[in-house]
Enzyme design. Structure first.
Site, short mmCIF file in Angstrom:
data_model
loop_
_atom_site.label_atom_id
_atom_site.label_comp_id
_atom_site.label_asym_id
_atom_site.label_seq_id
_atom_site.Cartn_x
_atom_site.Cartn_y
_atom_site.Cartn_z
CD GLU A 1 21.55 -20.70 -34.15
OE1 GLU A 1 20.89 -21.75 -34.01
OE2 GLU A 1 21.04 -19.61 -34.52
CG HIS B 1 24.75 -18.01 -38.91
ND1 HIS B 1 24.46 -18.10 -37.57
CD2 HIS B 1 24.08 -16.93 -39.37
CE1 HIS B 1 23.64 -17.13 -37.23
NE2 HIS B 1 23.40 -16.40 -38.31
#
EC number: 1.17.7.4
Length: 323
Positions: free
Chosen positions: A136, A134
């Site tokens: 993030e 991901h």
């Protein structure tokens, strides 16, 4: 089909739902940059995980790239980093290329970055609870040297995790995780490593928590739940999982009304609707309208929290900086 022939459908709208303050800030940053500097404006990665939002910004002159080498050498247009955050190497690369970089990272993600850096400076090994790949997570792990952050994705991994120094650990989390899954992982780690240092304040963001709580309230009351959001949106996927866990027999992620499978939703009498933090309200309205063509709908909102969080634009885009 006439109104008399339409079956009745009770729709429970989860509130809060949709855009969070970090998403609003990121989208506003791109739109403001287009206003000030004119097109094109380059954006590294999708500014938020929503196709509708990205396509709308493309139409206004935003150009989305996955890596900075895709931006033409010598470009003077702004280059904006997405709400998910980036590894430390990205702004360093932008500076080397003399790009005008604007960081639209959500402040709550930046908080996690800073926590990880502080722990590392204090000599602690950092455990990051999150999902591999991901953006993030890539950004948070990229704040520290390779190997300084251990990623734990599941309870099973938490039970098997072997740190270099069990007495010198700290943990942070991705901001868009399942509150319940994360609590289980943290409980396992803390039972195994009692001295592990926790964040000063919960890393899972207020918007993620609030949207999951609303789904928990609504899901047991309806036959089906629609989460408006993108397949690559972590917080949207977690909302769907929460609905399933709370006993809703049909819980699906839908991007647009045209994606609705009417074989699944054709014979229900109650429906819950929520939206991930990067999904605009216009898409929720579009889906309600699609049901209203087939059902006589009665819409109720179910409130579990009130949100008034606001994040100012990046410094370069504030009115006093643009004058």
């Amino acid at each position: 089909m006439s109104a008399a022939q339409k079956p009745e459908l009770r729709i429970l709208l989860c509130a809060p739902r949709g855009f969070c303050a970090g998403v609003v800030r990121a989208i506003d940053a791109v739109e403001r940059a287009l206003e000030i500097y004119g097109p094109p404006v380059y954006v590294r990665h999708e500014i938020v995980h929503n196709k509708y939002v990205v396509e709308g910004l493309k139409a206004k002159g935003a150009i989305f790239v996955e890596e900075l080498h895709e931006v033409p050498a010598g470009a003077t247009a702004p280059v904006i980093f997405s709400a998910h955050g980036v590894a430390r190497s990205v702004p360093e690369d932008a500076a080397r290329r003399n790009f005008f970089a604007i960081d639209a990272t959500c402040p709550l993600v930046t908080k996690v970055h800073r926590e990880a850096v502080v722990h590392h400076k204090k000599g602690r090994d950092v455990v990051l609870i999150g999902h591999a790949g991901h953006p993030e997570v890539i950004g948070t792990m990229g704040q520290l040297p390779a190997g300084a952050v251990a990623l734990v994705e599941t309870a099973e991994q938490a039970r098997a995790f072997t740190p270099r120094d069990p007495s010198n650990l700290a943990f942070t989390t991705q901001t868009t995780l399942s509150v319940d899954d994360t609590a289980e992982i943290v409980a396992i780690l803390r039972a195994r490593f009692p001295s592990m240092v926790a964040p000063h304040k919960e890393d899972i963001c207020y918007a993620t928590t609030n949207r999951q709580e609303a789904v928990k309230r609504v899901a047991p009351q309806v036959e089906a739940m629609i989460v408006v959001g993108a397949p690559n949106s972590s917080n949207s996927q977690r909302l769907r999982e929460v609905a399933e866990r709370e006993g809703c027999r049909v819980a699906v992620l839908v991007q647009r009304a045209e994606d609705i499978d009417w074989n699944v939703f054709g014979a229900i009498s109650s429906l819950g609707i929520t939206a991930g933090a990067s999904a605009p309200e216009v898409l929720v309205e579009e889906i309600i309208d699609a049901f209203a063509e087939r059902f006589t709908v009665a819409v109720e909102s179910v409130y579990t929290a009130h949100e008034d969080v606001f994040f100012p634009l990046p410094r370069q885009l504030r009115p006093d900086a643009a004058e």
